[in-house]
Design an enzyme around this catalytic site. Structure first.
Site, PDB file in Angstrom:
ATOM      1  N   TYR A 131       0.798  -1.231   0.000  1.00 53.56           N
ATOM      2  CA  TYR A 131       0.000   0.000   0.000  1.00 53.56           C
ATOM      3  C   TYR A 131       0.829   1.280   0.000  1.00 53.56           C
ATOM      4  O   TYR A 131       0.263   2.366  -0.030  1.00 53.56           O
ATOM      5  CB  TYR A 131      -0.935   0.004   1.215  1.00 53.56           C
ATOM      6  CG  TYR A 131      -2.233  -0.747   0.968  1.00 53.56           C
ATOM      7  CD1 TYR A 131      -2.236  -2.124   0.792  1.00 53.56           C
ATOM      8  CD2 TYR A 131      -3.446  -0.066   0.919  1.00 53.56           C
ATOM      9  CE1 TYR A 131      -3.414  -2.816   0.566  1.00 53.56           C
ATOM     10  CE2 TYR A 131      -4.639  -0.752   0.694  1.00 53.56           C
ATOM     11  CZ  TYR A 131      -4.618  -2.124   0.520  1.00 53.56           C
ATOM     12  OH  TYR A 131      -5.782  -2.787   0.301  1.00 53.56           O
ATOM     13  N   LYS A 182       2.732 -15.522   2.661  1.00 58.14           N
ATOM     14  CA  LYS A 182       2.921 -16.295   1.426  1.00 58.14           C
ATOM     15  C   LYS A 182       4.420 -16.480   1.233  1.00 58.14           C
ATOM     16  O   LYS A 182       4.975 -16.185   0.168  1.00 58.14           O
ATOM     17  CB  LYS A 182       2.251 -15.527   0.267  1.00 58.14           C
ATOM     18  CG  LYS A 182       2.067 -16.313  -1.017  1.00 58.14           C
ATOM     19  CD  LYS A 182       1.109 -17.489  -0.908  1.00 58.14           C
ATOM     20  CE  LYS A 182       1.216 -18.342  -2.166  1.00 58.14           C
ATOM     21  NZ  LYS A 182       0.587 -19.661  -2.009  1.00 58.14           N
ATOM     22  N   ASP A 215     -13.338 -22.550  12.816  1.00 61.02           N
ATOM     23  CA  ASP A 215     -13.889 -22.325  14.147  1.00 61.02           C
ATOM     24  C   ASP A 215     -12.795 -22.342  15.203  1.00 61.02           C
ATOM     25  O   ASP A 215     -13.056 -22.193  16.386  1.00 61.02           O
ATOM     26  CB  ASP A 215     -14.992 -23.341  14.477  1.00 61.02           C
ATOM     27  CG  ASP A 215     -14.508 -24.764  14.319  1.00 61.02           C
ATOM     28  OD1 ASP A 215     -13.437 -24.970  13.747  1.00 61.02           O
ATOM     29  OD2 ASP A 215     -15.231 -25.666  14.771  1.00 61.02           O
ATOM     30  N   ASP A 228      -6.777  -6.977   3.918  1.00 58.86           N
ATOM     31  CA  ASP A 228      -7.922  -6.384   3.221  1.00 58.86           C
ATOM     32  C   ASP A 228      -8.810  -7.490   2.670  1.00 58.86           C
ATOM     33  O   ASP A 228     -10.035  -7.483   2.845  1.00 58.86           O
ATOM     34  CB  ASP A 228      -7.404  -5.479   2.083  1.00 58.86           C
ATOM     35  CG  ASP A 228      -8.541  -4.810   1.341  1.00 58.86           C
ATOM     36  OD1 ASP A 228      -9.426  -4.256   2.015  1.00 58.86           O
ATOM     37  OD2 ASP A 228      -8.552  -4.860   0.096  1.00 58.86           O
ATOM     38  N   ASP A 232     -12.748  -8.949   3.994  1.00 57.09           N
ATOM     39  CA  ASP A 232     -13.957  -8.958   3.165  1.00 57.09           C
ATOM     40  C   ASP A 232     -14.636 -10.325   3.268  1.00 57.09           C
ATOM     41  O   ASP A 232     -15.862 -10.425   3.370  1.00 57.09           O
ATOM     42  CB  ASP A 232     -13.624  -8.652   1.697  1.00 57.09           C
ATOM     43  CG  ASP A 232     -13.649  -7.155   1.389  1.00 57.09           C
ATOM     44  OD1 ASP A 232     -13.643  -6.344   2.341  1.00 57.09           O
ATOM     45  OD2 ASP A 232     -13.688  -6.788   0.197  1.00 57.09           O
TER      46      ASP A 232
END
Ligand code: NAD
Ligand code: IPM
Ligand code: MN
Length: 333
Positions: A131, A182, A215, A228, A232
């Protein structure tokens, strides 16, 4: 002394959901609200995204409540970069705290899942990663165009968010941190995350660090972009993006609170947007300001409205935005 709060309603459905959040804060009292008109309309009218000394102005408040930014008339999203990302960077709000909590089993798209199964937090690094806007384009506009966008990972930045994740985990019953990276493909930047994770983990032997079932998630710590995307999806687990709240924090400093969703231009001005994400963001704000009882009152009022179906259409109710906000406000008592 009342808390002084800057309110930036922003674009699209931002002003509609923030109006409901403001109703809830005003019902609780103890705040002095200062609305700032920053957003697409203001930018298009004045050419200004954030005014001179705007970030200093924000720092002078106890907290910031922001709706959403994004408008089809500003295709390069310049104003949102300055107002939203600019505030995260300039105020060094390195923790993006995004709780994912299912309020009612009926809202979960997963089969046979109940509220206790979906209750975790995502701690998104909020000041670096992909970002930062470092990069450039060579031979732009031609078939030979080369675009470079660098991902920045610093020891200091990675260390402080991972440490914060372990601190948050200690306050929770499951006490488990899962890091999402990653490093198998991104061998430089994410190797740094791996190294720091191992280092910090050694100081928190009371917190476990491997849980993969949905869970069993408790605290997920990750970089800016993955955070981010994960949040979502987290929104979907809670009943949709309209339900999700977030806090942009630098512990001890002025912090910013916002729903996870965007400006949803197709919904704007139609009194259909779900105000719960914005209202729960107020609960996060009051909690950060030390008003824990008021934060819990808001959460209980929201749970009660959801139970009674006094909600908007996206989560199966019949109310408009304003009526859904009223339903929560009247349940505060
Ligand atoms: P969005 O979150 O605005 O909408 C995604 C989907 O969720 C849409 O189907 C929308 O109708 C639904 N939705 C979102 N909020 C809702 C609510 N409160 N109630 C009911 N349904 C809701 O994301 P998008 O469409 O990808 O982006 C639209 C604009 O918002 C873009 O300009 C984007 O850059 C911006 N954006 C801003 C923020 C922010 O300011 N924090 C966050 C995300 C996107
Ligand atoms: C969010 C938003 C922003 C982000 C956009 C609007 C730049 O999606 O707050 O989740 O990617 O951080
Ligand atoms: Mn997002």
């Amino acid at each position: 002394m009342p808390h002084r709060i800057a309110v930036i309603p922003g674009d699209g459905i931002g002003p509609e959901v923030i109006a409901q959040a403001v109703k809830v804060i005003q019902a609780l009292g103890g705040v002095e609200l200062h609305e700032l008109p920053w957003g697409a309309d203001h930018y298009l009218a004045t050419g200004q995204t954030v005014p001179a000394n705007g970030y200093d102005l924000l720092r002078s408040f106890d907290a910031i409540l922001i709706g959403a930014l994004g408008d089809p008339r500003v295709p390069d999203n310049r104003h949102a970069r300055d107002i939203l990302l600019g505030t995260r960077f300039e105020l060094d709000l390195y923790v993006n705290y995004r709780p994912v909590r299912l309020l009612d089993a009926r809202l979960c798209p997963l089969k046979d899942r109940n509220p206790p199964d979906v209750d975790f937090v995502v701690l998104r690094e909020n000041t670096e990663g992909l970002y930062v806007g470092i990069g450039g384009r060579f031979k732009a506009g031609t078939v030979d165009e080369i675009a470079v966008q660098e991902e920045i990972n610093t020891y200091k930045g990675v260390h402080r968010i991972i440490r914060h994740a372990f601190e948050v985990a200690r306050t929770r019953t499951r006490r488990a941190v899962c890091m999402a990276d990653k490093s198998n493909a991104m061998q430089e930047g994410h190797a740094l995350w791996q190294r720091v994770f191992r280092e910090v983990r050694a100081d928190y032997t009371d917190v476990s660090t491997r849980h993969l079932y949905i869970d069993a998630f408790d605290v997920i710590v990750t970089n800016n972009l993955f955070g981010d995307i994960i949040t979502d999806i987290g929104g979907a687990l809670q009943g949709g993006l309209g339900m999700a709240a977030s806090a942009n924090l630098h512990p001890g400093r002025t912090s910013m609170f916002e729903p996870v969703h965007g400006s949803a231009p197709p919904l704007a001005g139609r009194d259909v947007a779900n105000p719960i994400g914005a209202i729960l963001s107020v609960a996060l704000m009051l909690e950060a300001l030390g008003r824990v009882d008021d934060a819990q009152r808001i959460e209980r009022a929201v749970e009660s409205a959801v139970r009674d179906d006094a909600v908007t259409g996206d989560i199966g109710g019949k109310l408009g935005t304003a009526a859904a906000g009223d339903a929560i406000r009247t349940r505060l008592a």
